[in-house]
Design a protein around this motif. Sequence first.
Motif, PDB file in Angstrom:
ATOM      1  N   MET A 170       0.838  -1.210   0.000  1.00 14.04           N
ATOM      2  CA  MET A 170       0.000   0.000   0.000  1.00 14.04           C
ATOM      3  C   MET A 170       0.872   1.259   0.000  1.00 14.04           C
ATOM      4  O   MET A 170       0.571   2.224  -0.704  1.00 14.04           O
ATOM      5  CB  MET A 170      -0.955  -0.005   1.187  1.00 14.04           C
ATOM      6  N   CYS A 171       1.946   1.285   0.781  1.00 17.00           N
ATOM      7  CA  CYS A 171       2.838   2.452   0.792  1.00 17.00           C
ATOM      8  C   CYS A 171       3.560   2.596  -0.545  1.00 17.00           C
ATOM      9  O   CYS A 171       3.736   3.705  -1.048  1.00 17.00           O
ATOM     10  CB  CYS A 171       3.853   2.358   1.933  1.00 17.00           C
TER      11      CYS A 171
ATOM     12  N   ALA B 137       1.005   4.045  -2.873  1.00 23.37           N
ATOM     13  CA  ALA B 137       0.655   5.424  -2.522  1.00 23.37           C
ATOM     14  C   ALA B 137       1.754   6.403  -2.921  1.00 23.37           C
ATOM     15  O   ALA B 137       1.468   7.554  -3.248  1.00 23.37           O
ATOM     16  CB  ALA B 137       0.375   5.541  -1.017  1.00 23.37           C
TER      17      ALA B 137
ATOM     18  N   GLN C 275     -10.695   5.926   2.702  1.00 24.69           N
ATOM     19  CA  GLN C 275     -10.439   4.731   3.495  1.00 24.69           C
ATOM     20  C   GLN C 275      -9.681   3.747   2.615  1.00 24.69           C
ATOM     21  O   GLN C 275     -10.231   3.185   1.661  1.00 24.69           O
ATOM     22  CB  GLN C 275     -11.737   4.120   4.005  1.00 24.69           C
ATOM     23  N   SER C 276      -8.407   3.549   2.930  1.00 25.56           N
ATOM     24  CA  SER C 276      -7.561   2.694   2.101  1.00 25.56           C
ATOM     25  C   SER C 276      -7.717   1.219   2.443  1.00 25.56           C
ATOM     26  O   SER C 276      -7.454   0.357   1.605  1.00 25.56           O
ATOM     27  CB  SER C 276      -6.099   3.103   2.241  1.00 25.56           C
ATOM     28  N   SER C 277      -8.115   0.937   3.660  1.00 23.28           N
ATOM     29  CA  SER C 277      -8.396  -0.421   4.110  1.00 23.28           C
ATOM     30  C   SER C 277      -9.279  -0.298   5.342  1.00 23.28           C
ATOM     31  O   SER C 277      -9.384   0.786   5.922  1.00 23.28           O
ATOM     32  CB  SER C 277      -7.101  -1.183   4.409  1.00 23.28           C
TER      33      SER C 277
ATOM     34  N   GLU D 268      -8.443   2.148   8.361  1.00 20.75           N
ATOM     35  CA  GLU D 268      -7.331   3.048   8.052  1.00 20.75           C
ATOM     36  C   GLU D 268      -7.735   4.040   6.977  1.00 20.75           C
ATOM     37  O   GLU D 268      -8.327   3.682   5.960  1.00 20.75           O
ATOM     38  CB  GLU D 268      -6.092   2.282   7.596  1.00 20.75           C
ATOM     39  N   SER D 269      -7.395   5.306   7.226  1.00 19.09           N
ATOM     40  CA  SER D 269      -7.666   6.376   6.266  1.00 19.09           C
ATOM     41  C   SER D 269      -6.368   7.070   5.895  1.00 19.09           C
ATOM     42  O   SER D 269      -5.496   7.268   6.738  1.00 19.09           O
ATOM     43  CB  SER D 269      -8.635   7.409   6.858  1.00 19.09           C
ATOM     44  N   ARG D 270      -6.269   7.419   4.638  1.00 29.27           N
ATOM     45  CA  ARG D 270      -5.113   8.162   4.127  1.00 29.27           C
ATOM     46  C   ARG D 270      -5.579   9.557   3.736  1.00 29.27           C
ATOM     47  O   ARG D 270      -6.627   9.718   3.128  1.00 29.27           O
ATOM     48  CB  ARG D 270      -4.499   7.436   2.938  1.00 29.27           C
TER      49      ARG D 270
ATOM     50  N   PRO E 165       0.430  12.469  -0.952  1.00 26.98           N
ATOM     51  CA  PRO E 165      -0.002  11.848   0.300  1.00 26.98           C
ATOM     52  C   PRO E 165       0.613  12.618   1.463  1.00 26.98           C
ATOM     53  O   PRO E 165       1.797  12.959   1.423  1.00 26.98           O
ATOM     54  CB  PRO E 165       0.553  10.426   0.210  1.00 26.98           C
TER      55      PRO E 165
ATOM     56  N   SER F 131      -1.521   9.356   7.386  1.00 24.77           N
ATOM     57  CA  SER F 131      -2.583   8.358   7.522  1.00 24.77           C
ATOM     58  C   SER F 131      -2.905   8.167   8.990  1.00 24.77           C
ATOM     59  O   SER F 131      -2.108   8.510   9.859  1.00 24.77           O
ATOM     60  CB  SER F 131      -2.182   7.025   6.872  1.00 24.77           C
TER      61      SER F 131
END
Length: 112
Positions: free
Chosen positions: A8-9, A12, A41-43, A46-48, A57, A60
């Motif tokens: 994910m990072c 992003a 909400q990325s998962s 968790e929010s980014r 970015p 998070s």
Amino acid sequence: MYYCHCSMCRKATGSAFATNMLVRETDFTVKTGRSVIKAFQSSPGESRYFCSECGSPIYSKAQAREGIVSVRCGTIDDDLTVRPTEHIYTASKARWFEICDQLPQYPEEPEP
């Protein structure tokens, strides 16, 4: 401050890893541009948060780390007094990237 190699990072940042820093939410302030920061909400849990004008970015927040934000260090203009101390989620790092420093490496997120 740490290097995160999770998928994910990587996605992003569009790079091999993200350089992040965990900060108490009470110690974190967005000085300018707060009105253009948007979240997604990325998962689950968790929010980014990112700049809706340029897409950068910014930070998070995760329910699992209540009261803590993970700040994207590349967005900070000033020099920081801290330096990265570890690589995390190396089990999912980009296969084409070789870690060449001597910092500790963790396949997942290490225990605090």
